[in-house]
Design a protein around this motif. Structure first.
Motif, PDB file in Angstrom:
ATOM      1  N   ILE A  72     -68.011  55.001  80.712  1.00 33.75           N
ATOM      2  CA  ILE A  72     -67.537  54.014  79.721  1.00 33.75           C
ATOM      3  C   ILE A  72     -66.863  54.725  78.557  1.00 33.75           C
ATOM      4  N   LYS A  73     -65.664  54.274  78.231  1.00 39.04           N
ATOM      5  CA  LYS A  73     -65.033  54.742  76.986  1.00 39.04           C
ATOM      6  C   LYS A  73     -65.143  53.594  75.995  1.00 39.04           C
ATOM      7  N   GLY A  74     -65.886  53.846  74.926  1.00 37.59           N
ATOM      8  CA  GLY A  74     -66.180  52.760  73.985  1.00 37.59           C
ATOM      9  C   GLY A  74     -65.107  52.552  72.939  1.00 37.59           C
ATOM     10  N   GLY A  75     -65.399  51.635  72.041  1.00 39.36           N
ATOM     11  CA  GLY A  75     -64.515  51.414  70.890  1.00 39.36           C
ATOM     12  C   GLY A  75     -63.475  50.336  71.075  1.00 39.36           C
ATOM     13  N   VAL A  76     -63.484  49.664  72.227  1.00 37.15           N
ATOM     14  CA  VAL A  76     -62.490  48.599  72.454  1.00 37.15           C
ATOM     15  C   VAL A  76     -63.158  47.240  72.194  1.00 37.15           C
ATOM     16  N   PRO A  77     -62.625  46.423  71.285  1.00 37.51           N
ATOM     17  CA  PRO A  77     -63.211  45.086  71.096  1.00 37.51           C
ATOM     18  C   PRO A  77     -63.037  44.258  72.361  1.00 37.51           C
ATOM     19  N   LEU A  78     -64.091  43.643  72.832  1.00 40.49           N
ATOM     20  CA  LEU A  78     -63.979  42.815  74.041  1.00 40.49           C
ATOM     21  C   LEU A  78     -63.408  41.458  73.666  1.00 40.49           C
ATOM     22  N   VAL A  79     -62.415  41.035  74.411  1.00 37.01           N
ATOM     23  CA  VAL A  79     -61.738  39.774  74.097  1.00 37.01           C
ATOM     24  C   VAL A  79     -61.463  39.015  75.391  1.00 37.01           C
ATOM     25  N   GLY A  80     -61.773  37.710  75.379  1.00 37.69           N
ATOM     26  CA  GLY A  80     -61.409  36.884  76.536  1.00 37.69           C
ATOM     27  C   GLY A  80     -62.557  35.989  76.974  1.00 37.69           C
ATOM     28  N   GLU A  81     -62.444  35.534  78.226  1.00 40.56           N
ATOM     29  CA  GLU A  81     -63.434  34.590  78.770  1.00 40.56           C
ATOM     30  C   GLU A  81     -64.157  35.232  79.954  1.00 40.56           C
ATOM     31  N   VAL A  82     -65.426  34.934  80.081  1.00 43.83           N
ATOM     32  CA  VAL A  82     -66.171  35.471  81.225  1.00 43.83           C
ATOM     33  C   VAL A  82     -67.022  34.358  81.838  1.00 43.83           C
ATOM     34  N   GLU A  83     -66.977  34.298  83.147  1.00 47.35           N
ATOM     35  CA  GLU A  83     -67.689  33.271  83.909  1.00 47.35           C
ATOM     36  C   GLU A  83     -69.124  33.766  84.172  1.00 47.35           C
ATOM     37  N   ILE A  84     -70.102  32.983  83.759  1.00 46.47           N
ATOM     38  CA  ILE A  84     -71.507  33.393  83.931  1.00 46.47           C
ATOM     39  C   ILE A  84     -72.027  32.859  85.274  1.00 46.47           C
ATOM     40  N   GLY A  85     -72.793  33.692  85.966  1.00 49.92           N
ATOM     41  CA  GLY A  85     -73.298  33.308  87.292  1.00 49.92           C
ATOM     42  C   GLY A  85     -74.613  32.527  87.211  1.00 49.92           C
ATOM     43  N   GLY A  86     -75.177  32.268  88.383  1.00 50.71           N
ATOM     44  CA  GLY A  86     -76.443  31.545  88.468  1.00 50.71           C
ATOM     45  C   GLY A  86     -77.596  32.402  87.960  1.00 50.71           C
ATOM     46  N   ALA A  87     -78.651  31.734  87.495  1.00 52.30           N
ATOM     47  CA  ALA A  87     -79.768  32.442  86.871  1.00 52.30           C
ATOM     48  C   ALA A  87     -80.593  33.208  87.909  1.00 52.30           C
ATOM     49  N   LYS A  88     -80.655  34.517  87.736  1.00 51.10           N
ATOM     50  CA  LYS A  88     -81.417  35.350  88.676  1.00 51.10           C
ATOM     51  C   LYS A  88     -82.875  34.904  88.751  1.00 51.10           C
ATOM     52  N   ASN A  89     -83.503  34.709  87.616  1.00 49.20           N
ATOM     53  CA  ASN A  89     -84.935  34.405  87.656  1.00 49.20           C
ATOM     54  C   ASN A  89     -85.228  33.022  88.227  1.00 49.20           C
ATOM     55  N   ALA A  90     -84.282  32.095  88.102  1.00 45.22           N
ATOM     56  CA  ALA A  90     -84.444  30.797  88.762  1.00 45.22           C
ATOM     57  C   ALA A  90     -84.243  30.983  90.273  1.00 45.22           C
ATOM     58  N   ALA A  91     -83.240  31.757  90.634  1.00 47.88           N
ATOM     59  CA  ALA A  91     -82.904  31.953  92.049  1.00 47.88           C
ATOM     60  C   ALA A  91     -84.084  32.545  92.826  1.00 47.88           C
ATOM     61  N   LEU A  92     -84.811  33.463  92.200  1.00 47.84           N
ATOM     62  CA  LEU A  92     -85.899  34.134  92.913  1.00 47.84           C
ATOM     63  C   LEU A  92     -87.014  33.139  93.255  1.00 47.84           C
ATOM     64  N   GLY A  93     -87.337  32.261  92.312  1.00 43.46           N
ATOM     65  CA  GLY A  93     -88.351  31.230  92.583  1.00 43.46           C
ATOM     66  C   GLY A  93     -87.840  30.223  93.604  1.00 43.46           C
ATOM     67  N   ILE A  94     -86.588  29.850  93.460  1.00 40.09           N
ATOM     68  CA  ILE A  94     -86.011  28.826  94.347  1.00 40.09           C
ATOM     69  C   ILE A  94     -85.927  29.343  95.785  1.00 40.09           C
TER      70      ILE A  94
END
Ligand code: UD1
Length: 430
Positions: free
Chosen positions: A6-28
């Motif tokens: 990782i080369k740091g120091g870059v401001p993150l900008v934009g949109e990110v799609e969040i996935g399904g909940a891992k901890n819910a998935a494990l129980g389900i």
């Protein structure tokens, strides 16, 4: 040797799609084997822990079919074995959900003692107490948790401590017990509610999930269903803090903003702007972060799974902050790693005392566990220079395509597998 460079120091900008909940998935996933009919699950996160659960299910005769990366069909009509004990399941915590599910359906289960992140003592006494209250005999024998019952009968169960795992595990067993069960002092986490909704969609009768009293009327049989898993609160929170530490502007999409309230509130408190839409939250971090105090608590409090991420942010905030961990006692192992990057943090008992520094510098660091691993990536994204994060297998247990999603926001991050690849990355980023 897989690492993130990782080369740091870059401001993150934009949109990110969040996935399904891992901890819910494990129980389900475990609960899906409680019916003989086919279950179709969507928004399943494609991470190592869910794959381990699916492999374990196949090992006992459950038919699983990945329809695409995030959808799976499960049919458990021909289970051949009530023992789940492969090497992989010993490494994850959620394997114990097979006990609640198998005990509920077949009144018998043997499952290897669970592993999971080493973040403190993680007993299972509350789970065992709950199953015993329903009439099961439960022992630990040769590394296996063995539970059996001639029949399960509903009962009034008071949880001495709020436990996500025990609430889910007792709820699954009680769904097919005779009569009524009440779970008092139940966990209220979104994934407890999601599991209850999933079981109800299979014909269970669960009321009150999301409050501290859950009431269950036992049914004899569950049926097939189609179900979509809720978005992952912790993945979303991690990207929100990635915006904060890089002074970026990130919108997390496909989220339930209500589940993120404690995270949004803290981000606002430390100087970020938050904009909420129906299924998205935007975090804009244009000012220097401010100090604060935070204590982890069961939902709706600030999640313990976000504790390392907020500590990384407070390490860069003006003034002195305190982070108190009230759920797990060994969740500060990352502090030594952050110190290598220039952080000023001291741990006394369950509290980290943090004095903000103006910047971190790139270093070679390790991911001590899943969430702290993600937090180390955030620190590296904020740092000046190149960092290498080792032991990323922990991070991959719970974050799908973490480097890809971060790169989509402008981060300079790559998964490297050799020194040569690391040198190439360093040359590329200059
Ligand atoms: C789950 C989450 C984990 C999260 C945690 C707290 C999964 C797979 N993992 O873990 O990511 O950090 O909730 O939100 O969903 N306890 C007992 N006896 C028991 C069970 C728990 O004393 O039988 C204690 C634990 O030591 C801990 C507290 O209860 O101090 C809460 O643990 P719990 O909510 O059970 O966490 P997990 O379900 O293991």
């Amino acid at each position: 040797m897989e690492q993130y460079a990782i080369k740091g120091g870059v401001p993150l900008v934009g949109e990110v799609e969040i996935g399904g909940a891992k901890n819910a998935a494990l129980g389900i996933l475990a609960a899906a084997l409680m019916t003989d009919e086919t279950v179709y699950i969507e928004n399943m996160p494609d991470v190592r822990d869910t794959q381990i659960m699916l492999d374990a299910m196949q090992s006992i005769g459950v038919v699983t079919e990945k329809v695409d990366a995030h959808s799976v069909k499960i049919n458990a009509s021909h289970i051949t074995d009530l023992t789940v004990a492969g090497d992989a399941v010993k490494k994850i915590r959620a394997s114990y959900y097979f006990i609640g599910a198998l005990l509920g359906k077949y009144k018998e289960a043997k499952v290897a003692l669970p592993g999971g992140c080493n973040i403190g003592s993680r007993p299972i006494d509350l789970h065992m107490k709950g199953w015993r209250a329903l009439g099961a005999t439960v022992d630990i024998n040769g590394g296996l948790i063995c539970a059996e019952a001639s029949k399960l009968v509903g009962h009034h169960i008071y949880m001495d401590q709020v436990s996500v795992g025990a609430t889910i595990n007792v709820m699954m067993a009680a769904v097919m017990a005779e009569g009524k069960t009440t779970i008092e002092n139940a966990a209220k986490e979104p994934h407890v509610v999601d599991l209850a909704n999933f079981l109800n969609s299979m014909g269970a009768n669960i009321k009150g999930a999301g409050t501290d009293v859950i009431r269950i009327k036992g049914v004899q049989k569950l049926h097939g269903t189609e179900y979509t898993i809720i978005p992952d609160q912790i993945e979303a929170g991690t990207f929100m803090f990635a915006a904060a530490v890089t002074k970026g502007d990130v919108t997390v999409k496909n989220v339930i903003p209500k589940h993120l309230e404690s995270i949004s509130a803290k981000l606002q408190e430390i100087g970020c702007e938050i904009e909420e839409a129906d299924d998205a939250v935007r975090v804009v971090a244009s000012k220097t972060l401010r100090h604060t105090q935070v204590k982890t608590l069961p939902y709706p409090g600030f999640p313990t799974d976000m504790q390392p991420q907020i500590a990384v942010a407070l390490g860069l905030a003006e003034g002195s902050s305190m982070v108190t961990e009230s759920i797990f006692e060994n969740r500060f192992k990352y502090v030594d790693e952050l110190t290598k990057m220039g952080a000023d943090m001291k741990v006394e008992g369950r509290t980290a005392f943090i004095t903000g520094v103006p910047k971190y510098s790139g270093a070679n660091i390790v991911a001590p566990d899943l969430r702290a691993g993600a937090a180390m990536v955030l620190a590296a994204l904020a740092a000046e220079g190149v960092s290498v994060v080792d032991d990323i297998r922990y991070i991959e247990r719970g974050y799908e395509n973490f480097p890809g999603k971060l790169a989509g926001l402008g981060a300079q991050i790559e998964k490297v597998e050799s020194d040569r690849e690391l040198q190439k990355f360093k040359l590329k980023v200059g």
